[in-house]
Design a protein around this motif. Structure first.
Motif, PDB file in Angstrom:
ATOM      1  N   LEU A  48      -5.569   6.835   5.449  1.00  0.00           N
ATOM      2  CA  LEU A  48      -5.268   5.704   4.525  1.00  0.00           C
ATOM      3  C   LEU A  48      -5.162   4.289   4.834  1.00  0.00           C
ATOM      4  O   LEU A  48      -5.663   3.058   4.372  1.00  0.00           O
ATOM      5  N   ILE A  49      -4.407   4.134   6.143  1.00  0.00           N
ATOM      6  CA  ILE A  49      -4.365   2.958   6.827  1.00  0.00           C
ATOM      7  C   ILE A  49      -5.641   2.344   7.099  1.00  0.00           C
ATOM      8  O   ILE A  49      -5.820   0.986   6.856  1.00  0.00           O
ATOM      9  N   VAL A  50      -6.533   2.959   7.657  1.00  0.00           N
ATOM     10  CA  VAL A  50      -7.747   2.479   7.871  1.00  0.00           C
ATOM     11  C   VAL A  50      -8.584   2.174   6.793  1.00  0.00           C
ATOM     12  O   VAL A  50      -9.233   1.044   6.533  1.00  0.00           O
ATOM     13  N   LEU A  51      -8.343   2.861   5.665  1.00  0.00           N
ATOM     14  CA  LEU A  51      -9.316   2.744   4.371  1.00  0.00           C
ATOM     15  C   LEU A  51      -8.698   1.426   3.962  1.00  0.00           C
ATOM     16  O   LEU A  51      -9.478   0.524   3.301  1.00  0.00           O
ATOM     17  N   MET A  52      -7.482   1.217   3.785  1.00  0.00           N
ATOM     18  CA  MET A  52      -6.915  -0.046   3.217  1.00  0.00           C
ATOM     19  C   MET A  52      -7.245  -1.315   3.983  1.00  0.00           C
ATOM     20  O   MET A  52      -7.587  -2.325   3.617  1.00  0.00           O
TER      21      MET A  52
ATOM     22  N   PRO B 106      -9.168   9.132  12.489  1.00  0.00           N
ATOM     23  CA  PRO B 106      -8.923  10.342  13.535  1.00  0.00           C
ATOM     24  C   PRO B 106      -9.738  11.673  13.243  1.00  0.00           C
ATOM     25  O   PRO B 106     -10.013  12.332  13.874  1.00  0.00           O
ATOM     26  N   THR B 107     -10.072  11.797  11.821  1.00  0.00           N
ATOM     27  CA  THR B 107     -10.374  13.417  11.574  1.00  0.00           C
ATOM     28  C   THR B 107     -11.628  13.603  12.313  1.00  0.00           C
ATOM     29  O   THR B 107     -11.743  14.560  13.060  1.00  0.00           O
ATOM     30  N   ALA B 108     -12.530  12.825  12.174  1.00  0.00           N
ATOM     31  CA  ALA B 108     -14.084  13.132  12.883  1.00  0.00           C
ATOM     32  C   ALA B 108     -13.735  13.319  14.365  1.00  0.00           C
ATOM     33  O   ALA B 108     -14.514  14.198  15.112  1.00  0.00           O
TER      34      ALA B 108
END
Lengths: 88, 330
Positions: A48-52, B106-108
């Motif tokens: 979510l942090i990266v998405l924002m 991080p997920t991938a």
């Protein structure tokens, strides 16, 4: 962009980014994102942090603000609008 | 090492279908994709959303094998994979390029490591026991089996979950095809897991021995086959089934000819890659085939499975990695 439009966009982006098995329109804007709500976890918090940051150019500078900002999609929208207003 | 349960997802309809399994030659062009089940009854929705195909296939076959054997807490989880989790690796690398190495999610990355399948199985089972993943090209599954055999010798009471998984992605298919791997044989993929233990009770098959060779000559392969049989008091005529990795690609024919001449006179020969395609851990699918044959399932090219007492799986990979497995009925 209106708050309502931003919330709808966030719902779609979050469902797509986290590969959630729900329809975006079925998510309540005030529903908790973590634990009993959508059931997200700490890995999702990073997503979510990266998405924002990627989609709205908004950085979460203070990590301790995380629980408040990511309480729900509504609080995320408020944080984005607040920071966009400051940037302008 | 005795096998008490076996499960496989492959381009064939193999999952939870040992009884109704009908091996049919596939016509999917030069890329064979797995026939995957509905995972919702096997994996929680909250977990499945982060799993790529290889993880789903590996976890599903592992759970199925454990359920068949009535095991909830295996004493070890041992996995073989050559390519690892390619789909997530591709996603992570693509984002690295697109985002100029910044703002990576991080997920991938977490899901891209080779040991993700074994780790996910352990997380789902809450199993803190020995957990190892072997990445040795076309000997990845065989090495996992060898580790299982050694572990069972050390601790005869344990039950080990052992298997292999490899997936084909759009990117890997393009790259491997460019290397000329699939010109004469279809590319494949699959996952297979087994429950193994040291004692024969409730076993469906026994893996009596494994030999692995790297860049051997044909004489070395012939000697290895004969020695493996002799070690277990057997001759070439005692083998009723040869599961051969031979394909339409003639590059390794000299080896397959030697093995078929050595033990293939009396044995039915099944070319298992015609059923699952070419991938480095395809011998795990061959072991699953051997297990269901030992349970009485007749394969195409065989008249009757009930007389099969001993089977040999032989694979000669173009990378120079060869393996021979001797399987017996229990």
């Amino acid at each position: 962009m209106s708050r309502e439009q931003l919330i709808e966009d966030l719902k779609r982006q979050i469902v797509a980014q986290l590969n959630l098995q729900v329809q975006p329109e079925s998510i309540n804007a005030d529903e908790p994102l973590f634990n009993e709500g959508l059931g997200l976890d700490s890995i999702d918090a990073l997503e979510l942090i990266v998405l924002m940051q990627q989609n709205y150019k908004i950085r979460l500078v203070n990590a301790e603000d995380g629980p408040k900002v990511f309480q729900s999609i509504g609080t995320m929208a408020d944080f984005i609008l607040e920071n966009q207003a400051e940037q302008n | 090492m005795f096998i008490t349960a076996a499960s496989a997802i492959s381009p064939q309809k193999s999952f939870r279908n040992a009884d109704g399994f009908t091996a049919v030659p596939l016509t999917g062009g030069n890329r064979l994709l797995c026939s995957e089940p509905d995972y919702s009854s096997l994996i929680e929705p909250k977990l499945i959303r982060r799993m790529s195909r290889i993880i789903r296939m590996g976890v599903a076959t592992a759970i199925d094998a454990l359920q068949q054997a009535g095991v909830t807490d295996p004493s070890a989880i041992i996995t073989g994979t050559a390519y690892g989790c390619l789909e997530d690796t591709g996603i992570f690398l693509k984002r690295m390029v697109e985002n100029k190495e910044e703002m990576l999610t991080p997920t991938a990355f977490i899901q891209s490591t080779h040991n993700t399948v074994g780790a996910q199985i352990a997380l789902m089972l809450k199993c803190n026991s020995y957990n190892n993943t072997y990445v040795h090209r076309a000997l990845s599954f065989e090495t996992a089996l060898l580790d299982t055999m050694m572990l069972l010798k050390e601790n005869g009471t344990s039950q080990v979950l052992v298997g292999a998984a490899d997936e084909l992605t759009d990117q890997s298919f393009i790259i491997l095809e460019r290397f000329g791997l699939f010109r004469k044989q279809p590319a494949g993929e699959g996952a297979a897991f087994f429950v193994a233990k040291a004692s024969p009770d409730a076993a469906i098959a026994e893996v009596k021995g494994i030999r692995t060779l790297i860049n051997p000559g044909t004489q070395q392969v012939e000697d290895a086959v004969k020695t493996l049989l002799q070690t277990h008091g057997l001759g070439a005529d005692d083998v009723q089934l040869l599961l051969s990795g031979r394909t339409a690609d003639t590059a390794m024919d000299q080896y397959y000819n030697v093995v078929e001449q050595t033990i293939g006179n009396e044995a039915a020969v099944i070319q298992f890659k015609a059923l699952c395609g070419e991938y480095p851990t395809s011998t795990s699918f061959a072991l699953w085939l051997a297990c269901i044959t030992m349970q009485g399932k007749t394969m195409p090219g065989m008249t009757d499975a009930s007389h099969v007492r001993y089977a040999v799986i032989y694979n000669a990979d173009k990378s120079g990695y060869h393996s021979i497995m001797l399987i017996s009925k229990c």
